[in-house]
Design a protein around this motif. Structure first.
Motif: not given
Length: 234
Positions: A135-141
């Motif tokens: 989920t953090h990667s989704v937000v960052y991208i």
């Protein structure tokens, strides 16, 4: 008394001094937001809201670390903050960018990202205390992409005269630098988890956080410059 000394020695290490400084540096954008509160556009008021929200979560994280709770796990705070960050910064870009097509693109991607992040968080709710890399990667991208769209509009706008005077340039720069860096750390977090390099990677994270918050402070400080890119949001 002995416990106090042990706690003090723990926070006097270079790593913890950097962590503490990265938390205290949030005072700078807060001071800028308070000082120029009457002159802020709607989008910058929302950035101010994001900064104050970040302070709230920061205090909550430190409370969990310092107070004698049965557990000092604070990953659930980071997972909730992840959703808060996505909503705030997506809405900031939505009301800052003027191009209608870009606005529509941001709206669609932001809703899809939010749906994905909330869905995964709810599915893994029993493990809410586990740092959720996905989920953090989704937000960052998502936020990196929005920052690039913002840069596209800034650089190709005829209104751009002196780039470093634009408050939106500084904020977009801070977002792009910070989230690109933490995305890299997050991407390789599992690989380096048991590596001797883990400490160095987290040092990079806190340095990026300090840069991000300084850029937010500079951006809010330049909010009184006569020519800004988003007069429609005033």
């Amino acid at each position: 008394m002995i416990q106090d000394l042990i706690l003090l020695n723990r926070f006097l290490t270079p790593k913890w001094i950097l962590v503490i400084f990265s938390s205290l540096i949030i005072i700078l954008p807060i001071m800028s937001a308070i000082f120029y509160r009457k002159d802020l556009s709607n989008s910058l008021r929302f950035i101010s809201f994001y900064v104050f929200g970040s302070l709230f979560f920061e205090i909550l994280i430190w409370a969990i670390i310092l107070f004698p709770f049965s557990s000092h796990q604070n990953h659930w705070v980071l997972n909730i903050f992840n959703v808060f960050e996505l909503i705030c910064l997506s809405y900031y870009f939505l009301i800052t960018i003027k191009n209608v097509r870009l606005k529509q693109l941001i709206r669609v991607i932001a809703l899809l990202s939010l749906f994905l992040v909330v869905s995964i968080t709810l599915v893994n709710f029993k493990d809410i205390n586990r740092y959720d890399n996905l989920t953090h990667s989704v937000v960052y991208i998502t936020l990196i992409f929005f920052a690039l769209l913002n840069f596209y509009e800034i650089l190709y706008s005829e209104e751009t005269l002196i780039l470093y005077n634009y408050t939106y340039f500084w904020i977009a720069s801070g977002i792009l630098i910070y989230f690109s860096g933490v995305f890299f750390i997050n991407l390789f977090g599992d690989i380096i988890l048991f590596s001797n390099q883990l400490k160095d990677y987290w040092i990079i994270y806190y340095v990026l956080l300090i840069i991000f918050r300084i850029f937010l402070a500079i951006g809010l400080w330049f909010s009184k410059t006569p020519q800004q890119l988003s007069p429609s949001s005033k």
